[in-house]
Design a protein around this motif. Sequence first.
Motif, PDB file in Angstrom:
ATOM      1  N   ALA A 129     147.762  96.498 104.806  1.00  0.00           N
ATOM      2  CA  ALA A 129     148.917  95.558 104.588  1.00  0.00           C
ATOM      3  C   ALA A 129     150.008  96.435 104.423  1.00  0.00           C
ATOM      4  O   ALA A 129     150.420  97.448 103.960  1.00  0.00           O
ATOM      5  CB  ALA A 129     148.659  94.958 103.256  1.00  0.00           C
ATOM      6  N   SER A 130     151.026  95.801 105.330  1.00  0.00           N
ATOM      7  CA  SER A 130     152.468  96.381 105.469  1.00  0.00           C
ATOM      8  C   SER A 130     153.120  96.084 104.577  1.00  0.00           C
ATOM      9  O   SER A 130     153.045  95.092 103.785  1.00  0.00           O
ATOM     10  CB  SER A 130     153.134  96.091 106.984  1.00  0.00           C
ATOM     11  OG  SER A 130     153.554  94.725 106.788  1.00  0.00           O
ATOM     12  N   LEU A 146     161.396 101.542 108.993  1.00  0.00           N
ATOM     13  CA  LEU A 146     161.314 102.914 108.838  1.00  0.00           C
ATOM     14  C   LEU A 146     161.686 103.578 110.447  1.00  0.00           C
ATOM     15  O   LEU A 146     161.392 103.080 111.500  1.00  0.00           O
ATOM     16  CB  LEU A 146     159.849 103.403 108.540  1.00  0.00           C
ATOM     17  CG  LEU A 146     159.377 102.736 107.318  1.00  0.00           C
ATOM     18  CD1 LEU A 146     158.033 103.212 106.957  1.00  0.00           C
ATOM     19  CD2 LEU A 146     160.108 103.212 106.121  1.00  0.00           C
ATOM     20  N   ASN A 147     162.250 104.816 110.363  1.00  0.00           N
ATOM     21  CA  ASN A 147     162.295 105.556 111.666  1.00  0.00           C
ATOM     22  C   ASN A 147     161.345 106.226 111.914  1.00  0.00           C
ATOM     23  O   ASN A 147     160.104 106.152 111.121  1.00  0.00           O
ATOM     24  CB  ASN A 147     163.768 106.555 111.436  1.00  0.00           C
ATOM     25  CG  ASN A 147     163.523 107.646 110.276  1.00  0.00           C
ATOM     26  OD1 ASN A 147     162.394 107.893 109.825  1.00  0.00           O
ATOM     27  ND2 ASN A 147     164.590 107.932 109.577  1.00  0.00           N
ATOM     28  N   GLU A 153     155.211 109.903 108.168  1.00  0.00           N
ATOM     29  CA  GLU A 153     154.742 110.402 107.088  1.00  0.00           C
ATOM     30  C   GLU A 153     154.073 109.442 106.391  1.00  0.00           C
ATOM     31  O   GLU A 153     153.052 109.604 105.721  1.00  0.00           O
ATOM     32  CB  GLU A 153     155.984 110.624 106.074  1.00  0.00           C
ATOM     33  CG  GLU A 153     156.963 111.789 106.774  1.00  0.00           C
ATOM     34  CD  GLU A 153     158.136 112.012 105.910  1.00  0.00           C
ATOM     35  OE1 GLU A 153     158.770 111.253 105.183  1.00  0.00           O
ATOM     36  OE2 GLU A 153     158.728 112.989 106.225  1.00  0.00           O
ATOM     37  N   LYS A 154     154.298 108.158 106.543  1.00  0.00           N
ATOM     38  CA  LYS A 154     153.411 107.190 106.046  1.00  0.00           C
ATOM     39  C   LYS A 154     151.953 106.941 106.509  1.00  0.00           C
ATOM     40  O   LYS A 154     150.971 106.716 105.870  1.00  0.00           O
ATOM     41  CB  LYS A 154     154.256 105.613 106.272  1.00  0.00           C
ATOM     42  CG  LYS A 154     153.588 104.559 105.719  1.00  0.00           C
ATOM     43  CD  LYS A 154     154.058 104.810 104.302  1.00  0.00           C
ATOM     44  CE  LYS A 154     153.707 103.224 103.576  1.00  0.00           C
ATOM     45  NZ  LYS A 154     153.715 103.534 102.040  1.00  0.00           N
ATOM     46  N   PHE A 155     151.899 107.218 107.968  1.00  0.00           N
ATOM     47  CA  PHE A 155     150.545 107.169 108.562  1.00  0.00           C
ATOM     48  C   PHE A 155     149.774 108.574 108.130  1.00  0.00           C
ATOM     49  O   PHE A 155     148.516 108.298 107.745  1.00  0.00           O
ATOM     50  CB  PHE A 155     150.822 107.293 110.160  1.00  0.00           C
ATOM     51  CG  PHE A 155     151.221 106.114 110.781  1.00  0.00           C
ATOM     52  CD1 PHE A 155     150.265 104.972 110.546  1.00  0.00           C
ATOM     53  CD2 PHE A 155     152.135 106.032 111.605  1.00  0.00           C
ATOM     54  CE1 PHE A 155     150.709 103.688 110.934  1.00  0.00           C
ATOM     55  CE2 PHE A 155     152.394 104.813 112.343  1.00  0.00           C
ATOM     56  CZ  PHE A 155     151.696 103.871 111.974  1.00  0.00           C
ATOM     57  N   MET A 156     150.495 109.516 107.926  1.00  0.00           N
ATOM     58  CA  MET A 156     149.808 110.725 107.240  1.00  0.00           C
ATOM     59  C   MET A 156     149.442 110.531 105.973  1.00  0.00           C
ATOM     60  O   MET A 156     148.152 110.819 105.341  1.00  0.00           O
ATOM     61  CB  MET A 156     150.749 112.104 107.391  1.00  0.00           C
ATOM     62  CG  MET A 156     151.021 112.474 108.713  1.00  0.00           C
ATOM     63  SD  MET A 156     149.531 112.941 109.567  1.00  0.00           S
ATOM     64  CE  MET A 156     148.995 114.500 108.871  1.00  0.00           C
ATOM     65  N   ASP A 160     145.305 110.848 104.934  1.00  0.00           N
ATOM     66  CA  ASP A 160     145.054 111.469 103.555  1.00  0.00           C
ATOM     67  C   ASP A 160     144.395 110.757 102.448  1.00  0.00           C
ATOM     68  O   ASP A 160     143.355 111.041 102.044  1.00  0.00           O
ATOM     69  CB  ASP A 160     146.147 112.200 102.941  1.00  0.00           C
ATOM     70  CG  ASP A 160     146.954 113.339 103.775  1.00  0.00           C
ATOM     71  OD1 ASP A 160     146.219 113.867 104.834  1.00  0.00           O
ATOM     72  OD2 ASP A 160     147.922 113.698 103.506  1.00  0.00           O
ATOM     73  N   ALA A 161     144.719 109.496 102.144  1.00  0.00           N
ATOM     74  CA  ALA A 161     144.000 108.491 101.419  1.00  0.00           C
ATOM     75  C   ALA A 161     142.692 108.161 101.962  1.00  0.00           C
ATOM     76  O   ALA A 161     141.800 108.410 101.078  1.00  0.00           O
ATOM     77  CB  ALA A 161     144.912 107.390 100.965  1.00  0.00           C
ATOM     78  N   LEU A 162     142.577 107.921 103.274  1.00  0.00           N
ATOM     79  CA  LEU A 162     141.206 107.600 103.690  1.00  0.00           C
ATOM     80  C   LEU A 162     140.506 108.949 103.791  1.00  0.00           C
ATOM     81  O   LEU A 162     139.203 108.761 103.665  1.00  0.00           O
ATOM     82  CB  LEU A 162     141.338 107.052 105.203  1.00  0.00           C
ATOM     83  CG  LEU A 162     142.211 105.637 105.192  1.00  0.00           C
ATOM     84  CD1 LEU A 162     142.513 105.283 106.661  1.00  0.00           C
ATOM     85  CD2 LEU A 162     141.076 104.585 104.513  1.00  0.00           C
TER      86      LEU A 162
END
Length: 179
Positions: A129-130, A146-147, A153-156, A160-162
């Motif tokens: 969910a975005s 977001l830029n 950073e969000k994808f990273m 990491d959570a996954l």
Amino acid sequence: EEAARVNDRGNLPLHAACSFQASQDVVEALLKAYPAGAAQPNGVGNLPLHQAAMWQAEASTVEILLLHHPEGATCRNQYGSLPLHMAASNQASVDVVKLLIEAYPDALHLQNDDGMTPIDLALADDTSASEAIIALLEGRPPPPELNKRQKAEKFMERADALERKLNSLRGSGGRQGRD
């Protein structure tokens, strides 16, 4: 004549087109050939609008379907789901979610047969969910775009959570996990 033909699952060509993200031209041609198709449910009670919301159709397709059958935003399928439920649980675009909320604002607070609201469905899978969708479903304005650096950073963070989740699953399998 072909545009009004129903297959063994109760789908019109319009349902299929919405399921496979057909272009706006294809959807318009099918609606021109069979205008009543926008209001015809398939075998599980999905309107073409449900199909479009479920299969991430473009906002232009959803807009056309709403123009032809505005009441479609208020129609439930056999599971009690509105098109907004389908969009929220299947990663529809922000524009599609906006269109569905504008068409039927009360849908934000309505539950499907499983007792889930659109926000519940969007939050059920915490990795997909975005933030913009969550904000819309909570009745808040979406956050600013977001830029590229912030997106990366969000994808990273998600990766990491996954990875942590995967590692915890690996460690809990006993002999099977070691194998």
